[in-house]
Design a protein around this motif. Structure first.
Motif, PDB file in Angstrom:
ATOM      1  N   LEU A   1       0.944  -1.151  -0.132  1.00 46.57           N
ATOM      2  CA  LEU A   1      -0.054  -0.039   0.146  1.00 46.57           C
ATOM      3  C   LEU A   1       0.784   1.314   0.161  1.00 46.57           C
ATOM      4  O   LEU A   1       0.544   2.249  -0.776  1.00 46.57           O
ATOM      5  N   GLY A   2       1.975   0.985   0.904  1.00 48.12           N
ATOM      6  CA  GLY A   2       2.877   2.155   0.947  1.00 48.12           C
ATOM      7  C   GLY A   2       3.626   2.438  -0.573  1.00 48.12           C
ATOM      8  O   GLY A   2       3.354   3.802  -1.076  1.00 48.12           O
ATOM      9  N   GLN A   3       4.137   1.455  -1.060  1.00 52.17           N
ATOM     10  CA  GLN A   3       4.551   1.439  -2.376  1.00 52.17           C
ATOM     11  C   GLN A   3       3.791   2.195  -3.321  1.00 52.17           C
ATOM     12  O   GLN A   3       4.217   3.145  -4.263  1.00 52.17           O
ATOM     13  N   LEU A   4       2.482   1.655  -3.199  1.00 49.89           N
ATOM     14  CA  LEU A   4       1.273   2.173  -4.520  1.00 49.89           C
ATOM     15  C   LEU A   4       1.303   3.691  -4.092  1.00 49.89           C
ATOM     16  O   LEU A   4       1.043   4.586  -5.269  1.00 49.89           O
ATOM     17  N   ILE A   5       1.187   3.968  -2.909  1.00 51.31           N
ATOM     18  CA  ILE A   5       0.856   5.582  -2.616  1.00 51.31           C
ATOM     19  C   ILE A   5       2.015   6.537  -2.889  1.00 51.31           C
ATOM     20  O   ILE A   5       2.098   7.430  -3.496  1.00 51.31           O
ATOM     21  N   ILE A   6       3.297   5.838  -2.679  1.00 54.29           N
ATOM     22  CA  ILE A   6       4.504   6.679  -3.127  1.00 54.29           C
ATOM     23  C   ILE A   6       4.571   6.640  -4.504  1.00 54.29           C
ATOM     24  O   ILE A   6       4.985   7.726  -5.219  1.00 54.29           O
ATOM     25  N   GLY A   7       4.252   5.801  -5.165  1.00 57.78           N
ATOM     26  CA  GLY A   7       4.485   5.599  -6.722  1.00 57.78           C
ATOM     27  C   GLY A   7       3.805   6.390  -7.309  1.00 57.78           C
ATOM     28  O   GLY A   7       4.007   7.315  -8.180  1.00 57.78           O
ATOM     29  N   GLY A   8       2.535   6.533  -6.916  1.00 53.90           N
ATOM     30  CA  GLY A   8       1.468   7.616  -7.314  1.00 53.90           C
ATOM     31  C   GLY A   8       1.135   7.779  -8.784  1.00 53.90           C
ATOM     32  O   GLY A   8       0.489   8.387  -9.325  1.00 53.90           O
ATOM     33  N   TYR A   9       1.362   6.432  -9.630  1.00 53.70           N
ATOM     34  CA  TYR A   9       1.132   6.314 -11.087  1.00 53.70           C
ATOM     35  C   TYR A   9      -0.251   5.983 -11.401  1.00 53.70           C
ATOM     36  O   TYR A   9      -0.808   5.918 -12.230  1.00 53.70           O
ATOM     37  N   TRP A  10      -0.950   5.548 -10.236  1.00 57.47           N
ATOM     38  CA  TRP A  10      -2.405   5.112 -10.373  1.00 57.47           C
ATOM     39  C   TRP A  10      -3.343   5.980 -10.329  1.00 57.47           C
ATOM     40  O   TRP A  10      -4.704   5.575 -10.042  1.00 57.47           O
ATOM     41  N   TRP A  11      -3.194   7.385 -10.188  1.00 58.45           N
ATOM     42  CA  TRP A  11      -4.264   8.433  -9.670  1.00 58.45           C
ATOM     43  C   TRP A  11      -5.287   8.070 -10.833  1.00 58.45           C
ATOM     44  O   TRP A  11      -6.567   8.435 -10.997  1.00 58.45           O
ATOM     45  N   GLU A  12      -4.637   8.127 -11.965  1.00 61.31           N
ATOM     46  CA  GLU A  12      -5.674   7.990 -13.268  1.00 61.31           C
ATOM     47  C   GLU A  12      -6.547   6.650 -13.286  1.00 61.31           C
ATOM     48  O   GLU A  12      -7.785   6.966 -13.541  1.00 61.31           O
ATOM     49  N   ASP A  13      -5.740   5.771 -12.817  1.00 60.56           N
ATOM     50  CA  ASP A  13      -6.805   4.648 -12.707  1.00 60.56           C
ATOM     51  C   ASP A  13      -7.781   4.654 -11.678  1.00 60.56           C
ATOM     52  O   ASP A  13      -9.077   4.314 -11.991  1.00 60.56           O
ATOM     53  N   LEU A  14      -7.422   5.555 -10.569  1.00 62.02           N
ATOM     54  CA  LEU A  14      -8.570   5.486  -9.557  1.00 62.02           C
ATOM     55  C   LEU A  14      -9.509   6.300 -10.175  1.00 62.02           C
ATOM     56  O   LEU A  14     -10.909   6.379  -9.924  1.00 62.02           O
ATOM     57  N   ALA A  15      -9.214   7.613 -10.844  1.00 61.17           N
ATOM     58  CA  ALA A  15     -10.136   8.505 -11.219  1.00 61.17           C
ATOM     59  C   ALA A  15     -10.958   7.958 -12.044  1.00 61.17           C
ATOM     60  O   ALA A  15     -12.078   8.266 -12.196  1.00 61.17           O
ATOM     61  N   SER A  16     -10.354   7.048 -13.150  1.00 64.16           N
ATOM     62  CA  SER A  16     -11.256   6.662 -14.133  1.00 64.16           C
ATOM     63  C   SER A  16     -12.210   5.554 -13.400  1.00 64.16           C
ATOM     64  O   SER A  16     -13.426   5.739 -13.967  1.00 64.16           O
ATOM     65  N   THR A  17     -11.717   4.772 -12.575  1.00 61.45           N
ATOM     66  CA  THR A  17     -12.762   3.921 -12.116  1.00 61.45           C
ATOM     67  C   THR A  17     -13.840   4.467 -11.299  1.00 61.45           C
ATOM     68  O   THR A  17     -15.001   4.369 -11.536  1.00 61.45           O
ATOM     69  N   LEU A  18     -13.535   5.477 -10.509  1.00 60.99           N
ATOM     70  CA  LEU A  18     -14.562   6.412  -9.853  1.00 60.99           C
ATOM     71  C   LEU A  18     -15.442   7.039 -10.514  1.00 60.99           C
ATOM     72  O   LEU A  18     -16.703   7.003 -10.282  1.00 60.99           O
ATOM     73  N   SER A  19     -15.009   7.580 -11.493  1.00 57.44           N
ATOM     74  CA  SER A  19     -15.896   8.700 -12.435  1.00 57.44           C
ATOM     75  C   SER A  19     -16.796   7.775 -13.109  1.00 57.44           C
ATOM     76  O   SER A  19     -18.189   7.937 -13.321  1.00 57.44           O
ATOM     77  N   SER A  20     -16.304   6.604 -13.787  1.00 55.39           N
ATOM     78  CA  SER A  20     -17.259   5.338 -14.272  1.00 55.39           C
ATOM     79  C   SER A  20     -18.399   4.903 -13.337  1.00 55.39           C
ATOM     80  O   SER A  20     -19.604   4.764 -13.763  1.00 55.39           O
ATOM     81  N   VAL A  21     -17.928   4.728 -12.198  1.00 56.10           N
ATOM     82  CA  VAL A  21     -18.783   3.984 -11.218  1.00 56.10           C
ATOM     83  C   VAL A  21     -19.851   5.076 -10.809  1.00 56.10           C
ATOM     84  O   VAL A  21     -21.117   4.962 -10.882  1.00 56.10           O
ATOM     85  N   LEU A  22     -19.615   6.673 -10.698  1.00 51.93           N
ATOM     86  CA  LEU A  22     -20.446   7.548 -10.231  1.00 51.93           C
ATOM     87  C   LEU A  22     -21.560   7.944 -11.395  1.00 51.93           C
ATOM     88  O   LEU A  22     -22.641   8.062 -11.495  1.00 51.93           O
ATOM     89  N   ILE A  23     -20.936   7.948 -12.798  1.00 53.82           N
ATOM     90  CA  ILE A  23     -21.647   8.266 -13.955  1.00 53.82           C
ATOM     91  C   ILE A  23     -22.460   7.028 -14.331  1.00 53.82           C
ATOM     92  O   ILE A  23     -23.815   7.156 -14.432  1.00 53.82           O
TER      93      ILE A  23
END
Lengths: 277, 258
Positions: free
Chosen positions: A64-86
Motif C-alpha cells: 500500500l505504501g509503495q502504491l501511494i508513493i508510486g502515485g502512478y495510479w491516480w488516473e486509474d482511480l479517477a477513471s474507475t470512480l468517475s465511471s462508477v458515479l456516471i
C-alpha cells in the motif's frame, strides 16, 4: 401504516437494534479483527500458507505504501470512480423512471412485468462481452455494463415503494378529491423514498462491481480493475492486495455516504425512529 | 347548534341502494335508504356491522357510487368527492414525513389554495384541541388520541359544510374516546358544519346527535329515526339522566336488543 410498509420499516429497525454497538460488541469485534490480522500475519510467515500467493498483513501494508508513493495510479482511480458515479447516476435515473412508469400505469406494468422478471433473473454480467464488443474497451463499455447491473434494484424498489401506502391512506387522499399527480407527489413518492434509497445504495455497490468486472474482463487501458489484473498476473501479491484494500475503502466510504443521506432523508421512517428512541 | 325544523336540508338521499356482485350472488349492502341531514344538525347512523352505515357514508362522500337512488348535497347531485365535504376515518392517516401542522394544512395544498392564508386558522384549531405545543411534532411522536385531534383539525381546516365521520374514535380507548367526542361536538358547533357520524355505540349516538338513523343488517336498511331533544352543549351529566336512558332503551328496542 400497511403491514408491508411497517414490515419494510421495522426490518431496518431490528437489524439496527442487533448491530447496536454496546461496549460488549465493540470488544468482541476488536478481538475478532486482532485474531484475524494475527493469523493473516503468522500463517504465511510460518509457511502454512504460501507467502508468494498470500502475502502477510505487513507485506500488504508495504504494498500500500509503495502504491501511494508510486502515485502512478491516480488516473486509474479517477477513471474507475468517475465511471462508477456516471453509471450509478444513469442507472438510478433509469431505474426510478422505469419504476414510476410501471408503478403508476397498470397497463404498462402488465405489458412489461413478465419480461422484467426474465431480465431480473438474467445474470447480467453475461452481457459484458456483448457490450464490450459493441462499445469498445473505453469507459463507454464499463459504464454500460455497470448500468445494466445496477439499475434493477432501483427500478424494483421504486415500483414497490409507490404501492406501499395503505388503503386508508389512498382513501383519505381520494376523499380530498386529489388528482393522480397529487396522489403521487403527496403520498406515493414520499412513502417510496426510504425503500428507493435502499435500492440506490445497492445500486452504488453494483455499479462499482460492474465497473471493476468490466475493467478486468476487457483490456481496459486504465482503472483499478486493470491494476488488480496486472499486479496479479505479475504475481505481485502485496500490490494486488493493496489495490483491493483501496477498493474496500472506497466501497465502505460510498456505503457510508449513502447511509448518511438515507438517515437525513428518511428521519421519519420507523427504522430511524427505533434507532433514536 | 339547536335543532330547527325550518332549517334547510343539506344532504338528501332518496331510494339509495348499493349492491355488490359476488360471483353469481348479489349482495345488497344498502337497500332503499331515504334520509336527509339538515344544515347544522348532528345526525348519527347507528347499527350493527353489515347494516350499510359506512356504505351510506361513503356514498355521501362520493367515495362509492350508489347502485340506485339519488344523492343531493346542497341541491346538487353528487357525482365525485366534493371539496365542501370533510371525511374522517377510524385511522387518523397522518403522513409521518409531515409535522402536525403540515398534516393539518394538507387539504389546503390539495385544493390548490394558498397555504399562508390558512396557517393562522390551523394554529387556532390546534389551540382549540390543546395541541399548540405539538404543531411542529411529527405524528409518530403523538399518541393515537392526539393524532385524531390533529385529524379533527385537518378535517375542519377548509371549513367544510358537511362532516362525514366514520367511527373516527373507534380505535381509541374508552376514556380518550369520550374526551374526543366532546372535542368533536365543541368544534362542530363552533364551525356550524353539518355532521354525519357512523357508530355502533348506542349511548355515544344518543349523546352526540340531534337525530339518530337506526339501521339493521342484511340487507342494510333504515328502521327508523329517533329525535334527540337534549339541549346543547351536551354535558357528561347527561349520561345519568332518565330521559337519556329512555332513548338508549328505545334505540335498543328498535335494534331488537332489548
Amino acid at each position: 401504516m400497511t403491514s408491508t410498509a411497517a414490515d419494510v420499516r421495522s426490518r431496518g429497525k431490528e437489524l439496527r437494534k442487533q448491530s447496536k454497538s454496546t461496549t460488549q460488541s465493540v470488544i468482541v469485534g476488536t478481538v475478532t479483527l486482532v485474531v484475524f490480522l494475527a493469523l493473516w500475519e503468522i500463517l504465511p510467515t510460518l509457511g502454512v500458507l504460501n507467502r508468494v500467493l498470500i502475502p502477510t498483513v505487513s507485506d500488504t501494508i508495504w504494498g500500500l505504501g509503495q502504491l501511494i508513493i508510486g502515485g502512478y495510479w491516480w488516473e486509474d482511480l479517477a477513471s474507475t470512480l468517475s465511471s462508477v458515479l456516471i453509471a450509478w447516476t444513469i442507472g438510478v435515473a433509469f431505474g426510478i423512471t422505469m419504476g414510476v412508469v410501471l408503478g403508476t400505469s397498470p397497463f404498462v406494468r402488465t405489458a412489461i412485468t413478465p419480461y422484467a422478471i426474465a431480465l431480473q433473473a438474467l445474470p447480467k454480467i453475461v452481457l459484458a462481452p456483448v457490450l464490450i464488443g459493441a462499445l469498445g474497451f473505453g469507459p463507454e463499455s464499463k459504464i454500460a455494463i455497470a448500468v445494466a447491473i445496477c439499475f434493477f434494484p432501483v427500478w424494483i424498489n421504486t415500483m414497490v415503494g409507490l404501492s406501499l401506502p395503505s388503503a386508508a391512506e389512498f382513501t383519505f387522499m381520494r376523499s380530498l378529491n386529489a388528482t393522480r399527480v397529487q396522489l403521487f407527489r403527496k403520498l406515493q413518492m414520499p412513502s417510496a423514498v426510504p425503500i428507493v434509497l435502499v435500492g440506490m445504495k445497492h445500486a452504488m455497490l453494483l455499479s462499482f462491481t460492474g465497473v471493476l468486472v468490466a475493467e478486468i474482463l476487457s483490456s481496459a487501458s486504465n482503472g483499478l480493475g486493470k491494476l488488480v489484473k496486472e499486479f496479479s498476473i505479475q504475481l505481485n501479491m502485496p500490490l494486488t492486495l493493496a489495490v483491493i484494500t483501496v477498493v474496500l475503502t472506497i466501497a465502505v466510504s460510498l456505503v457510508s455516504i449513502m447511509d448518511v443521506l438515507e438517515r437525513k432523508a428518511v428521519f421519519w421512517s420507523e427504522s430511524e425512529r427505533g434507532k433514536k428512541s | 347548534m339547536p335543532k330547527n325544523n325550518d332549517s334547510k336540508v343539506l344532504v338528501r338521499l332518496e331510494g339509495v341502494s348499493k349492491k355488490y356482485q359476488s360471483g353469481s350472488n348479489e349482495i345488497v349492502a344498502l337497500s332503499g335508504l331515504d334520509l336527509e341531514a339538515r344544515e347544522g344538525e348532528f345526525l348519527s347512523l347507528l347499527g350493527p356491522s353489515g347494516c350499510g352505515k359506512s356504505t351510506a357514508l361513503n356514498i355521501m362522500g362520493g367515495l362509492l357510487k350508489a347502485s340506485e337512488g339519488i344523492i343531493t348535497i346542497a341541491g346538487e347531485e353528487m357525482t365525485k368527492p366534493r371539496r365542501d365535504i370533510g371525511m374522517m376515518f377510524q385511522q387518523a392517516v397522518m403522513f409521518p414525513w409531515r409535522t402536525t401542522i403540515e398534516n393539518v394544512l394538507l387539504p389546503i395544498e390539495v385544493f390548490g389554495l394558498n397555504k399562508k392564508d390558512y396557517v393562522a386558522k390551523a394554529e387556532e384549531l390546534l389551540e382549540m384541541v390543546g395541541m399548540t405545543e405539538f404543531a411542529k411534532s411529527y405524528p409518530w411522536q403523538l399518541s393515537g388520541g392526539m393524532q385524531q385531534r390533529a385529524a379533527l383539525c385537518r378535517v375542519l381546516i377548509h371549513h367544510p359544510k358537511l362532516l362525514l365521520l366514520d367511527e373516527p374514535f373507534g380505535a381509541l380507548d374508552e376514556f380518550t374516546r369520550e374526551t374526543m367526542n366532546q372535542e368533536l361536538l365543541r368544534l362542530q358547533s363552533h364551525s356550524g358544519s353539518t355532521a354525519v357520524l357512523v357508530t355502533h355505540n348506542i349511548s355515544e349516538a344518543v349523546f352526540m346527535s340531534d337525530r339518530i338513523a337506526v339501521m339493521s343488517a342484511r340487507p342494510g336498511r333504515l328502521i327508523g329515526v329517533i329525535d334527540v331533544p337534549f339541549e346543547r352543549p351536551r354535558k357528561p351529566e347527561l349520561y345519568g339522566r332518565p330521559e337519556f336512558t329512555k332513548l338508549v332503551v328505545q334505540a335498543r328496542e328498535m335494534l331488537g336488543l332489548a
